[in-house]
Design a protein around this motif. Structure first.
Motif, PDB file in Angstrom:
ATOM      1  N   ARG A 172       0.882  -1.162  -0.042  1.00  0.00           N
ATOM      2  CA  ARG A 172       0.165  -0.206   0.041  1.00  0.00           C
ATOM      3  C   ARG A 172       0.889   1.220  -0.111  1.00  0.00           C
ATOM      4  O   ARG A 172       0.583   1.998  -0.616  1.00  0.00           O
ATOM      5  N   ALA A 173       1.917   1.279   0.657  1.00  0.00           N
ATOM      6  CA  ALA A 173       2.686   2.432   0.899  1.00  0.00           C
ATOM      7  C   ALA A 173       3.551   2.683  -0.433  1.00  0.00           C
ATOM      8  O   ALA A 173       3.589   3.718  -0.864  1.00  0.00           O
ATOM      9  N   ALA A 174       3.848   1.476  -1.099  1.00  0.00           N
ATOM     10  CA  ALA A 174       4.529   1.762  -2.533  1.00  0.00           C
ATOM     11  C   ALA A 174       3.485   2.337  -3.485  1.00  0.00           C
ATOM     12  O   ALA A 174       3.880   3.073  -4.239  1.00  0.00           O
ATOM     13  N   LEU A 175       2.379   1.786  -3.584  1.00  0.00           N
ATOM     14  CA  LEU A 175       1.175   2.181  -4.457  1.00  0.00           C
ATOM     15  C   LEU A 175       0.948   3.661  -4.161  1.00  0.00           C
ATOM     16  O   LEU A 175       1.084   4.378  -5.099  1.00  0.00           O
ATOM     17  N   GLU A 176       0.918   4.121  -2.881  1.00  0.00           N
ATOM     18  CA  GLU A 176       0.613   5.804  -2.433  1.00  0.00           C
ATOM     19  C   GLU A 176       1.829   6.408  -2.999  1.00  0.00           C
ATOM     20  O   GLU A 176       1.706   7.653  -3.527  1.00  0.00           O
ATOM     21  N   ALA A 177       2.968   5.982  -2.920  1.00  0.00           N
ATOM     22  CA  ALA A 177       4.203   6.520  -3.340  1.00  0.00           C
ATOM     23  C   ALA A 177       4.476   6.543  -4.684  1.00  0.00           C
ATOM     24  O   ALA A 177       5.580   7.167  -5.330  1.00  0.00           O
ATOM     25  N   ASN A 178       3.806   5.794  -5.530  1.00  0.00           N
ATOM     26  CA  ASN A 178       3.819   5.532  -6.804  1.00  0.00           C
ATOM     27  C   ASN A 178       5.267   4.834  -7.504  1.00  0.00           C
ATOM     28  O   ASN A 178       5.921   5.326  -8.184  1.00  0.00           O
ATOM     29  N   MET A 179       5.608   3.700  -6.687  1.00  0.00           N
ATOM     30  CA  MET A 179       6.745   3.097  -6.927  1.00  0.00           C
ATOM     31  C   MET A 179       6.493   1.512  -6.925  1.00  0.00           C
ATOM     32  O   MET A 179       5.468   1.240  -6.233  1.00  0.00           O
ATOM     33  N   SER A 180       7.529   0.862  -7.254  1.00  0.00           N
ATOM     34  CA  SER A 180       7.169  -0.608  -7.056  1.00  0.00           C
ATOM     35  C   SER A 180       7.656  -1.048  -5.647  1.00  0.00           C
ATOM     36  O   SER A 180       8.241  -0.384  -4.914  1.00  0.00           O
ATOM     37  N   VAL A 181       7.028  -2.310  -5.479  1.00  0.00           N
ATOM     38  CA  VAL A 181       7.419  -2.781  -3.926  1.00  0.00           C
ATOM     39  C   VAL A 181       8.716  -3.296  -3.869  1.00  0.00           C
ATOM     40  O   VAL A 181       9.064  -2.766  -2.766  1.00  0.00           O
ATOM     41  N   SER A 182       9.239  -3.500  -4.924  1.00  0.00           N
ATOM     42  CA  SER A 182      10.768  -4.172  -4.852  1.00  0.00           C
ATOM     43  C   SER A 182      11.487  -2.690  -4.396  1.00  0.00           C
ATOM     44  O   SER A 182      12.582  -2.746  -3.840  1.00  0.00           O
ATOM     45  N   ARG A 183      11.169  -1.597  -5.087  1.00  0.00           N
ATOM     46  CA  ARG A 183      12.042  -0.374  -4.612  1.00  0.00           C
ATOM     47  C   ARG A 183      11.598  -0.050  -3.321  1.00  0.00           C
ATOM     48  O   ARG A 183      12.671   0.596  -2.732  1.00  0.00           O
ATOM     49  N   TRP A 184      10.440  -0.065  -2.819  1.00  0.00           N
ATOM     50  CA  TRP A 184      10.114   0.441  -1.630  1.00  0.00           C
ATOM     51  C   TRP A 184      11.255  -0.565  -0.695  1.00  0.00           C
ATOM     52  O   TRP A 184      11.382   0.007   0.359  1.00  0.00           O
ATOM     53  N   GLN A 185      10.794  -1.855  -0.885  1.00  0.00           N
ATOM     54  CA  GLN A 185      12.008  -2.772   0.092  1.00  0.00           C
ATOM     55  C   GLN A 185      13.414  -2.535   0.172  1.00  0.00           C
ATOM     56  O   GLN A 185      13.901  -2.314   1.272  1.00  0.00           O
ATOM     57  N   ASP A 186      14.084  -1.933  -1.092  1.00  0.00           N
ATOM     58  CA  ASP A 186      15.192  -1.574  -1.099  1.00  0.00           C
ATOM     59  C   ASP A 186      15.563  -0.389  -0.189  1.00  0.00           C
ATOM     60  O   ASP A 186      16.344  -0.188   0.275  1.00  0.00           O
ATOM     61  N   ILE A 187      14.567   0.682  -0.132  1.00  0.00           N
ATOM     62  CA  ILE A 187      14.592   1.583   0.515  1.00  0.00           C
ATOM     63  C   ILE A 187      14.463   1.538   2.100  1.00  0.00           C
ATOM     64  O   ILE A 187      15.401   1.939   2.867  1.00  0.00           O
TER      65      ILE A 187
END
Length: 42
Positions: free
Chosen positions: A24-39
């Motif tokens: 959900r956070a990745a969707l709201e930030a308009n990025m992929s889940v894998s990128r969100w996890q990397d961060i």
């Protein structure tokens, strides 16, 4: 702990405090889940 790891940890804590999943956070930030996890993992 590196600065990036600390930033990622803080992002994860804030996300959890808002009750958001990574997906959900990745969707709201308009990025992929894998990128969100990397961060979050720094």
């Amino acid at each position: 702990m590196t600065d990036l790891a600390e930033v990622g940890r803080n992002i994860a804590l804030l996300r959890k405090a808002r009750g958001l999943s990574r997906e959900r956070a990745a969707l709201e930030a308009n990025m992929s889940v894998s990128r969100w996890q990397d961060i979050e993992y720094g």
